[in-house]
Write an enzyme that holds these catalytic residues in place. Structure first.
Site, short mmCIF file in Angstrom:
data_model
loop_
_atom_site.label_atom_id
_atom_site.label_comp_id
_atom_site.label_asym_id
_atom_site.label_seq_id
_atom_site.Cartn_x
_atom_site.Cartn_y
_atom_site.Cartn_z
CG HIS A 480 -2.10 -0.90 1.07
ND1 HIS A 480 -2.95 -1.21 2.11
CD2 HIS A 480 -2.57 -1.58 0.00
CE1 HIS A 480 -3.89 -2.04 1.68
NE2 HIS A 480 -3.67 -2.27 0.40
NE ARG A 624 -13.45 -3.40 -11.02
CZ ARG A 624 -12.35 -3.28 -10.28
NH1 ARG A 624 -11.23 -3.87 -10.67
NH2 ARG A 624 -12.36 -2.56 -9.17
CD GLU A 723 -9.70 -9.29 -11.67
OE1 GLU A 723 -9.34 -8.68 -10.66
OE2 GLU A 723 -10.90 -9.48 -11.96
CG ASP A 747 -6.55 -9.53 -8.02
OD1 ASP A 747 -5.88 -9.49 -6.97
OD2 ASP A 747 -7.72 -9.12 -8.09
NE ARG A 757 -3.32 -6.36 -4.63
CZ ARG A 757 -4.39 -6.10 -5.35
NH1 ARG A 757 -4.56 -6.71 -6.50
NH2 ARG A 757 -5.29 -5.23 -4.95
CB CYS A 794 -6.95 -1.68 -16.35
SG CYS A 794 -7.78 -3.19 -15.86
#
Length: 858
Positions: A480, A624, A723, A747, A757, A794
């Site tokens: 993050h 999305r 993903e 992902d 991740r 993306c």
């Protein structure tokens, strides 16, 4: 009447301040702060594409310092053939200096537009402008090299006119005027002989560097090609050097006379030796670019996190022991009120932090706000106050420790990582209660922050005027904190513990490149100077990228890549357009569903989507559908707790189970799409049946709206977000069902490499350029191309310059990223060839790790 209006407009424009003209013109090369004593160059062409290509050639020879502007094409987007007198005048004004401006034109009618433009300059500026009949391409290159070397306008114009000499001589058409550019040898004070050992000889780029170096000395320098018996020619003339046809293996004689003769020869011999060592091609990345410096003295490499160069002294925080007051609560109800007020203060601070980063990154702070609303935390703290008579700070500290410890003992790695979010949010509440919590760092001068790892809250407190960059001993690209550092534009590297050692004193001079991961400890004066040069050139490239952000992203060999924006709320659409976004590759709809106790109604969703539609016009917008679950919990769904929510009921799986959530969203999208260019993307589709069912729901919603006579878009393209690996292995079955494909590299990477991740212990498995991930992407693009369907990326990789080149080479058609990264990625695309990207991508498929791929790409 129209002619008179045009003249009045031009006259008005000629009175504008030069700075305003600079901003107005859409055809200027950049807004770099150019040297004031250098001849400027303006390229006037009927073709915008031609002018851009010549501009790129000139920049490859001169670097960013040359004052260069273009005025080319006609029409609103410059796509029509023609010239515009207003833009010519603006371009000349933008690069005007006391040294003058040279204007080159591609065809005769451009002369008329130029004459009209110059008529409305003031007399002083008009007298500084020289229109030149030189050939457009060769003349621009020759003029640019001499101008950046400090030549006067007469010399610059003469070199431009004589720029065809090499071709004429080679074809036996040498003219008297051209031949005269080969300057007779001066009576030399000094001379040396060197042999060129460069596969392409003294070709354009090294010749340009040779001319610039020669021009920097107070000496008359001439060159002869002894092998071919050509010359002498002036070393300060790019056309003169070209006429010598110095090829690989040829012996050159360099002669010099004047005050700096000896110094000039030493410098030029060293430059030739660098060419022979392979440094001539380093300018492919631009003067002083990463390749040139890395070839000269590579630093050790950490994990690249956030691009940019940082040079300064490191300062490591002194960790302050958290001192929790041990006094009992005199009034439990008062302590509960204090705690609730502190939580509200902490949430307000999180809201402020979220406001300074894009909405996608702001979700990190939104998640921490939800942590502070969690009854498991607040309820536990209030129980400690009531049952054990603890003060508010002591009760909350114990509650945070207990809840975080519970998370650390869970089986799922992602859930274990949430302990850090709880502790980070908890520190904010403790600080609001007056507890001295956290770390202290004293930075007497702007410097580099060195920490073991970084929390999101700490990133938000970074003062970019004081902190030049961040080095973390642990961590990786996908934490993050790393995401926030990129969003804020703070250079950073991670995983540097082994390179730094345990006891590096505060104040130690270091430098690093956040794009390559290179790290230098105590760089010597020469290396520090090179790094400062690279930093200055990097800033110039950033300025240039910003100036050209609205231009298309076209590779040097003509491949166009669409560059789009990832949006997290409607308000970001305006900023995306301002940054040069050509559409929206990912519009996240989760913002409508988070931080509330009931789901949004159809009308509320419709209003938000209509804002995006109005802002984006006919640009494509990919919406999305709800991607809840995983790290986005919705309290009103009443979902049961899952051991591993990232592999549980989330995204399309959740929507198909909850039609009362899914159908209103589909209705809102179709209704908002009237007159817009909307596309629908379903997230985390793992098998074809899920897409079929989702499309069936969409058709039912369409039928329902039709029966109700409610206007809506139909048909609408539908695609999937890839993903999970199963989608890749079944790609042939998805081809007839989906209109397009979008790859979520974040992902996909963690599922392909089985590495969470957010786990700081596994940075080598969190990089989307890992060959295993690239092979997956290659399989997708090859399959999609066979059916003429486009592929977008993306995920985080789209905004990574190295990854972007690989993705383009693999056949990705669109790149979508957070808006601030768009100018840089567009500039990256314009600086590469599609063919080279393909070659690099093909090589990368055969490597064994992400590190190998990045080393090859850099």
């Amino acid at each position: 009447m129209l002619a008179k209006a045009a003249v009045l407009y031009l006259r008005a424009m000629s009175q504008l301040p030069r700075e305003l003209c600079w901003v107005r013109s859409h055809s200027l090369d950049n807004t770099y702060s150019y040297p004031k004593n250098m001849v400027g160059l303006v390229l006037v062409s009927h073709s915008h594409a031609l002018a851009l290509a010549v501009q790129e050639l000139v920049r490859a020879m001169t670097g960013p310092d040359l004052p260069l502007a273009i005025a080319a094409g006609a029409g609103d987007d410059h796509s029509d053939l023609g010239t515009n007198a207003v833009e010519i005048m603006e371009a000349v004004s933008a690069v005007m200096s006391d040294a003058g401006v040279l204007v080159l034109m591609d065809m005769g009618s451009a002369l008329l537009s130029t004459d009209t433009a110059l008529e409305f300059l003031d007399e002083q500026d008009r007298n500084r402008v020289r229109c030149c009949a030189a050939p457009f391409v060769e003349g621009a290159i020759a003029a640019g090299v001499v101008a950046v070397a400090g030549g006067e306008i007469d010399e610059v114009a003469r070199e431009a006119k004589n720029s065809l000499y090499q071709k004429a001589q080679h074809l036996g058409e040498e003219s008297e005027s051209a031949a005269s550019s080969s300057t007779a040898a001066a009576i030399a004070d000094h001379s040396v002989r060197v042999i060129i050992r460069e596969p392409h000889g003294l070709h354009a780029r090294p010749a340009a560097r040779f001319v610039r170096d020669a021009a920097s000395h107070k000496a008359d320098v001439t060159v002869r090609n002894l092998t071919r018996e050509r010359g002498p020619a002036s070393a300060k003339s790019i056309t003169g050097l070209a006429s010598l046809e110095i090829l690989d293996g040829d012996e050159m004689e360099i002669s010099a006379t004047g005050p700096d003769a000896e110094k000039a020869l030493g410098s030029l011999v060293a430059l030739v030796e660098s060419f022979n060592a392979g440094d001539a091609s380093a300018s492919e990345k631009g003067p002083g670019g990463a390749a040139e410096l890395a070839a000269a003295a590579p630093g050790d490499r950490a994990i690249p996190v956030s691009p940019g160069i940082a040079i300064g002294r490191i300062f490591e925080p002194v960790h302050v022991e958290i001192r929790i007051p041990d006094s009992d609560a005199t009034n439990p109800f008062t302590e509960q009120s204090r705690l609730r007020a502190a939580i509200q203060t902490a949430q307000a601070a999180l809201t402020q932090d979220a406001a300074v980063v894009p909405a996608a990154e702001a979700e990190i702070f939104d998640a921490q706000k939800l942590v502070l609303e969690d009854p498991a935390l607040t309820g536990t703290a209030e129980n400690f106050i009531q049952l054990e008579n603890l003060n508010a700070a002591a009760a909350f500290y114990r509650a945070v420790a207990a809840v975080a410890d519970n998370y650390r003992h869970l089986a799922d790695e992602y859930q274990r990582q949430r302990a850090a979010d709880i502790e980070d949010a908890g520190l904010r509440v403790l600080q609001a209660l007056g507890v001295d919590a956290g770390s202290r760092v004293h930075i007497p001068d702007p410097g580099i922050l060195l920490v073991h790892d970084l929390k999101p809250g700490e990133v938000s407190q970074i003062d970019k005027n004081r902190i030049l960059g961040v080095i973390t001993r642990a961590g990786g690209r996908t934490s993050h904190a790393a995401i926030l550092l990129r969003a804020l534009g703070v250079p950073s590297i991670a995983g540097a513990d082994d390179l730094l050692g345990a006891n590096l004193p505060n104040g130690t001079a270091v430098a690093f490149d956040g794009e390559t991961g290179e790290l230098w400890i105590r760089p010597d004066a020469e290396m520090a100077e090179k790094l400062r040069d690279r930093l200055a050139q990097q800033r110039a490239r950033t300025v240039a990228a910003e100036a050209s952000r609205h231009a298309a992203a076209v590779t040097r060999d003509g491949k166009t890549i669409a560059v789009l924006a990832n949006l997290g709320d409607p308000a970001e659409a305006v900023h995306a357009v301002a940054q040069g976004a050509e559409g929206v590759g990912l519009f996240r709809t989760e913002f409508l569903f988070l931080n509330r106790q009931t789901p949004p109604q159809e009308e509320e969703q419709l209003a938000a989507l209509q804002i995006v539609a109005r802002t984006m016009g006919q640009r494509p917008v990919t919406i999305r559908t709800l991607d809840a679950g995983g790290d986005k919990e919705l309290p009103y769904l009443g979902a049961s707790r899952e051991d591993n929510p990232f592999l549980g009921v989330r995204a399309i799986r959740l929507c198909l189970r909850r039609p009362e959530i899914f159908r209103p969203q589909l209705r809102a999208i179709l209704r908002a799409g009237v007159g817009a260019n909307f596309r629908i993307m379903f997230p985390m589709v793992a098998e074809p049946s899920e897409l079929i069912v989702a499309q069936g729901e969409l058709t039912r919603v369409h039928d329902e709206l039709t029966s109700q006579n409610i206007p809506h878009i139909w048909p609408i393209p539908t695609g999937i977000m890839i993903e999970v690996p199963s989608t890749v292995t079944l790609i042939d079955q998805f081809l007839p069902l989906a209109d397009f494909f979008s790859i979520g590299t974040n992902d996909l990477t963690q599922y392909v490499l089985a590495a969470d991740r957010g786990n700081p212990a596994l940075p080598q498995f969190q990089d989307a350029v890992h060959p295993a991930v690239l092979r997956m992407i290659d399989e997708i693009t090859v399959a999609a191309a066979s059916k003429g369907k486009h592929v977008c990326v993306c995920g985080e990789a789209a905004g990574d310059p190295v990854a972007a080149k690989l993705l383009i080479g693999l056949g990705v058609n669109e790149l979508s990223m957070t808006s601030p990264l768009i100018p840089t990625i567009k500039a990256t695309i314009r600086g590469v060839s599609y063919l080279n990207c393909q070659t690099l991508a093909e090589r990368s498929l055969d490597f064994g790790s992400a590190g190998e791929v990045r080393r090859a790409a850099n």
